[in-house]
Design an enzyme around this catalytic site. Structure first.
Site, PDB file in Angstrom:
ATOM      1  N   TRP A 188      18.387   9.122  -5.179  1.00 21.40           N
ATOM      2  CA  TRP A 188      17.648   8.939  -6.436  1.00 21.40           C
ATOM      3  C   TRP A 188      17.525  10.345  -7.005  1.00 21.40           C
ATOM      4  CZ3 TRP A 188      12.568  10.045  -8.395  1.00 21.40           C
ATOM      5  CH2 TRP A 188      12.149   9.216  -9.447  1.00 21.40           C
ATOM      6  N   GLU A 226      -1.993  -4.195 -14.952  1.00 15.05           N
ATOM      7  CA  GLU A 226      -0.946  -4.409 -13.952  1.00 15.05           C
ATOM      8  C   GLU A 226       0.136  -5.345 -14.498  1.00 15.05           C
ATOM      9  OE1 GLU A 226       0.348  -3.356 -11.410  1.00 15.05           O
ATOM     10  OE2 GLU A 226       1.312  -5.009 -10.367  1.00 15.05           O
ATOM     11  N   ARG A 255      15.237   2.548  -2.075  1.00 11.76           N
ATOM     12  CA  ARG A 255      14.609   3.863  -2.199  1.00 11.76           C
ATOM     13  C   ARG A 255      15.336   4.755  -3.210  1.00 11.76           C
ATOM     14  NH1 ARG A 255      11.209   5.042   2.201  1.00 11.76           N
ATOM     15  NH2 ARG A 255      11.306   7.191   1.522  1.00 11.76           N
ATOM     16  N   ASN A 262      15.812  14.492   1.711  1.00  7.84           N
ATOM     17  CA  ASN A 262      14.920  13.824   0.761  1.00  7.84           C
ATOM     18  C   ASN A 262      13.761  14.787   0.531  1.00  7.84           C
ATOM     19  OD1 ASN A 262      13.450  12.023  -0.747  1.00  7.84           O
ATOM     20  ND2 ASN A 262      12.778  10.788   0.995  1.00  7.84           N
ATOM     21  N   GLY A 263      13.349  14.945  -0.725  1.00  9.82           N
ATOM     22  CA  GLY A 263      12.258  15.869  -1.026  1.00  9.82           C
ATOM     23  C   GLY A 263      12.703  16.850  -2.093  1.00  9.82           C
ATOM     24  N   GLU A 311       8.266  -2.377 -16.281  1.00  7.77           N
ATOM     25  CA  GLU A 311       9.157  -1.772 -15.296  1.00  7.77           C
ATOM     26  C   GLU A 311      10.351  -2.670 -14.978  1.00  7.77           C
ATOM     27  OE1 GLU A 311       7.132  -0.772 -11.618  1.00  7.77           O
ATOM     28  OE2 GLU A 311       5.977  -2.598 -11.681  1.00  7.77           O
ATOM     29  N   CYS A 320      14.878   9.008  -2.185  1.00 10.45           N
ATOM     30  CA  CYS A 320      16.144   8.858  -1.467  1.00 10.45           C
ATOM     31  C   CYS A 320      15.924   8.205  -0.101  1.00 10.45           C
ATOM     32  CB  CYS A 320      16.768  10.216  -1.237  1.00 10.45           C
ATOM     33  SG  CYS A 320      16.905  11.172  -2.748  1.00 10.45           S
ATOM     34  N   HIS A 340     -10.497  -1.309 -31.996  1.00 10.43           N
ATOM     35  CA  HIS A 340     -10.743   0.121 -32.181  1.00 10.43           C
ATOM     36  C   HIS A 340      -9.436   0.883 -32.394  1.00 10.43           C
ATOM     37  CE1 HIS A 340     -14.959  -0.477 -31.332  1.00 10.43           C
ATOM     38  NE2 HIS A 340     -14.588  -1.274 -30.337  1.00 10.43           N
ATOM     39  N   LYS A 354      11.460   2.973  -5.009  1.00 14.97           N
ATOM     40  CA  LYS A 354      10.289   2.616  -4.213  1.00 14.97           C
ATOM     41  C   LYS A 354       9.881   3.866  -3.450  1.00 14.97           C
ATOM     42  CE  LYS A 354       8.432  -1.409  -2.210  1.00 14.97           C
ATOM     43  NZ  LYS A 354       7.730  -1.937  -3.377  1.00 14.97           N
ATOM     44  N   LYS A 407       4.066  -4.492 -14.763  1.00 16.96           N
ATOM     45  CA  LYS A 407       5.145  -5.339 -14.200  1.00 16.96           C
ATOM     46  C   LYS A 407       6.177  -5.625 -15.274  1.00 16.96           C
ATOM     47  CE  LYS A 407       4.797  -5.009 -10.885  1.00 16.96           C
ATOM     48  NZ  LYS A 407       3.828  -4.395 -10.032  1.00 16.96           N
TER      49      LYS A 407
END
Ligand code: F6R
Length: 601
Positions: free
Chosen positions: A74, A474, A27, A100-101, A481, A2, A497, A596, A478
């Protein structure tokens, strides 16, 4: 996570407060709201949707008043609803709080408050905070004491801000394991989860420490300790980011803007003070064991750096995902833990560092955010200087970190006598910005067309060997997401394998191929490409050398020396993920369910 913001001024603030949460939207963006104190009382407006959408429905910019707080959410506790959006208010609507938290003991507190007659309107953990303040204010009279008493009841993490009708000229705020910064100016004071909340108004910043609270008045800040209520010294930092760097500058999305900034990112990482780089190499040399930690993209950055340390300093550095650090690491006073983080506020990474410190280890960080919690927690912080990264998915910050760590690996190599290798790679590094620029100038069109042609493919595999392996991981991250497609990265040698059974005409594979000069690595990678081809898989080569026979399609890259070539693949595949997402009309800068700076565990 948030975003919190707040402004205390002598002028009307609703327009600035709106701008402020708009700049924090990366955020969290499922709902938002503001609370402003004015001569009519406490005005709270909130709803689900983006800041722009909510403003159209319930105008946020037309509220009278010069003291207010705001939030962009969020969701963690409680669904995305109007009632769960922040700010939350007390029963008598005389207090409003944003948070936030995560409050771990909120169920217990809620039961206690309900049994005492408090009425809850949301299913969030946050709402207990405002009712606790109300409860203690009724019994104690003093707002400051009530605020501190309420904080003392909370278990978990919080950045919290409050306005009240009882002291309408100020904001109270506090933090514990969740970021909160104060921006200062002669005529106004600002509050934000990060500097983007107030970069347009001031660049003078006070970072609140864990266990501190602050009282904000126009142009005045009083910082105190939550446990003792004693005044605390304040350090004002000057942040060198500017507003323009946090704007799109003509690009349709922040992601593409940030991808295009990468030649400059490499230059900036190259300009990081050599003393800071050598200092970290020196710390590594003096400790029996060093760990690299990061999570998500920064875990992959750490893995790429691992190859650099092996190659340039002949040292194996274990890499652990921050969230697994407590379970795996063997930490003592002879251990150094280096954390990598764009935001410097990621819960899991901070937790790994706290764990290391508790066991007497030394700690260091490579971080993009000046004044972030991580930089204040560690013994040695390197600020990578990549400028604000606004898109939720990390691109340029990751590249900046890789370059910084490459420099550290070269410095460690020098300490162990591998001076020639170190010098060669540092010389080669000078040519990297131009190589990336060439790639962006010459290949963007082809990559965009390739992405458009194949955006309907639902399953993607990214394969690489050696350092190309973490680059493949990576690249898959990308892709998934930002496009919401299924993408997996893996070491190319792993394929036979098990995963080879997935290959068919609907499963596309991108092979990150080293150049022919890399001999065995090239040959082995091509062998894996053959395996895919033999099973009828569609093959896209990301490569510098032409190979039209083996690959169905190619992303052709400029030639670069072996240790730097993987970084060109990284950039090319960032572009590929971006253009696939654009073709699919995804919300590129704010992919669904992501935020983020993940400040909760
Ligand atoms: C991926 C991404 C995340 C972050 C991770 C760590 O594009 O952005 O995986 O890399 O959440 O974040 P920081 O670097 O802020 O610690």
């Amino acid at each position: 996570m948030c975003g919190i913001s707040g402004i205390v001024s002598q002028q009307a603030i609703s327009g600035d407060l709106f701008e402020s949460i708009r700049n924090l939207e990366y955020r969290g963006y499922d709902s938002c709201g503001v609370a402003i104190v004015n001569r009519h009382g406490l005005v709270v407006r909130k709803d689900i949707g983006t800041v722009e959408e909510v403003n159209r429905r319930v105008p946020l910019t037309e509220i009278e008043g010069s003291v207010g707080i705001a939030h962009t959410r969020w969701a963690t506790h409680g669904a995305v609803t109007q009632a769960n959006a922040h700010p939350h208010t007390s029963c008598a609507a005389d207090f409003a709080v944003v948070h936030n938290g995560i409050i771990g003991n909120y169920r217990y507190l809620r039961e206690e408050l309900v049994s005492e007659g408090h009425e809850f309107r949301s299913s969030t953990d946050t709402e207990v905070i405002v009712h606790l303040i109300e409860k203690y204010h009724r019994s104690m009279g003093s707002l400051e004491r009530a605020f501190v008493k309420a904080l003392g009841r909370l278990e978990g993490s919080y950045a919290v801000a409050m306005v009240s009708l009882h002291e309408p000229d100020r904001i109270y705020c506090a933090r514990f394991e969740s970021p909160l910064l104060i921006g200062t100016r002669a005529d106004a004071t600002y509050l934000g989860s990060d500097v983007n909340a107030f970069l347009g108004f001031t660049r003078s910043v006070i970072a609140l420490e864990d266990g501190q609270y602050a009282i904000l008045l126009p142009g005045q800040v009083c910082v105190k300790d939550i446990a003792t209520r004693q005044m605390q010294a304040k350090t004002v930092l000057d942040v060198d980011w500017n507003v323009e760097s946090a704007q799109k500058g003509g690009h349709p999305h922040f992601m593409i803007k940030e991808i295009h900034e990468q030649p400059q990112t490499v230059i900036q990482a190259g300009e990081v003070d050599t003393a800071a780089i050598d200092g970290l190499a020196d710390m590594m040399a003096r400790h029996r064991r060093t760990y690299l930690v990061g999570v998500g993209t920064t875990f992959y950055v750490a893995q790429m750096a691992q190859y650099y340390f092996s190659s340039l300093a002949r040292t194996f550095i274990p890499v652990i995902s921050s969230d697994e650090f407590r379970s795996l690491a063997q930490v003592d006073a002879d251990t150094l833990v280096i954390a990598i983080s764009q935001s410097g506020e990621t819960y899991d990474t901070l937790d790994a560092i706290r764990f290391a410190k508790e066991r007497g280890a030394r700690t260091a960080a490579v971080c993009n955010t000046m004044g972030a919690s991580l930089t204040r927690l560690v013994d040695h912080a390197i600020i990578q200087g990549s400028g604000p990264e606004i898109c939720v998915v990390s691109t340029k910050a990751a590249l900046g970190q890789i370059v910084v760590l490459l420099r550290v690996a070269a410095a460690l190599g020098r300490l162990s006598g591998a001076t020639d290798r170190a010098e060669t790679v540092m010389r080669d590094l000078r040519a990297l910005p131009d190589a990336i620029q060439q790639l962006l100038d010459e290949r963007t069109g082809d990559i965009a067309a390739l992405a458009k042609r194949h955006c309907h493919i639902r399953h993607w595999l990214f394969l690489g060997r050696g350092i190309y392996y973490p680059v493949a991981l990576e690249s898959a991250l990308k892709m998934k997401e930002v496009t919401y497609l299924h993408a997996e990265g893996m070491p190319a040698g792993f394929l036979k394998h098990g995963t080879l059974s997935l290959i068919d005409e609907g499963f596309f594979t991108v092979i990150l191929a080293p150049s022919k000069e890399e001999g065995a690595l090239y040959t082995a990678t091509m062998g894996n490409a053959e395996e895919v081809k033999a099973r009828g898989g569609y093959l896209i080569g990301s490569l510098a050398d032409e190979n039209g026979e083996l690959f169905d399609e190619q992303i052709r890259l400029p030639k670069a020396p072996p240790l730097l070539a993987p970084l060109l693949h990284l950039v090319a595949l960032q572009l590929f993920a971006y253009f696939t997402a654009v073709a699919l009309q995804r919300n590129v800068d704010r992919p669904r369910s992501l935020a983020k700076s993940v400040t909760v565990g």
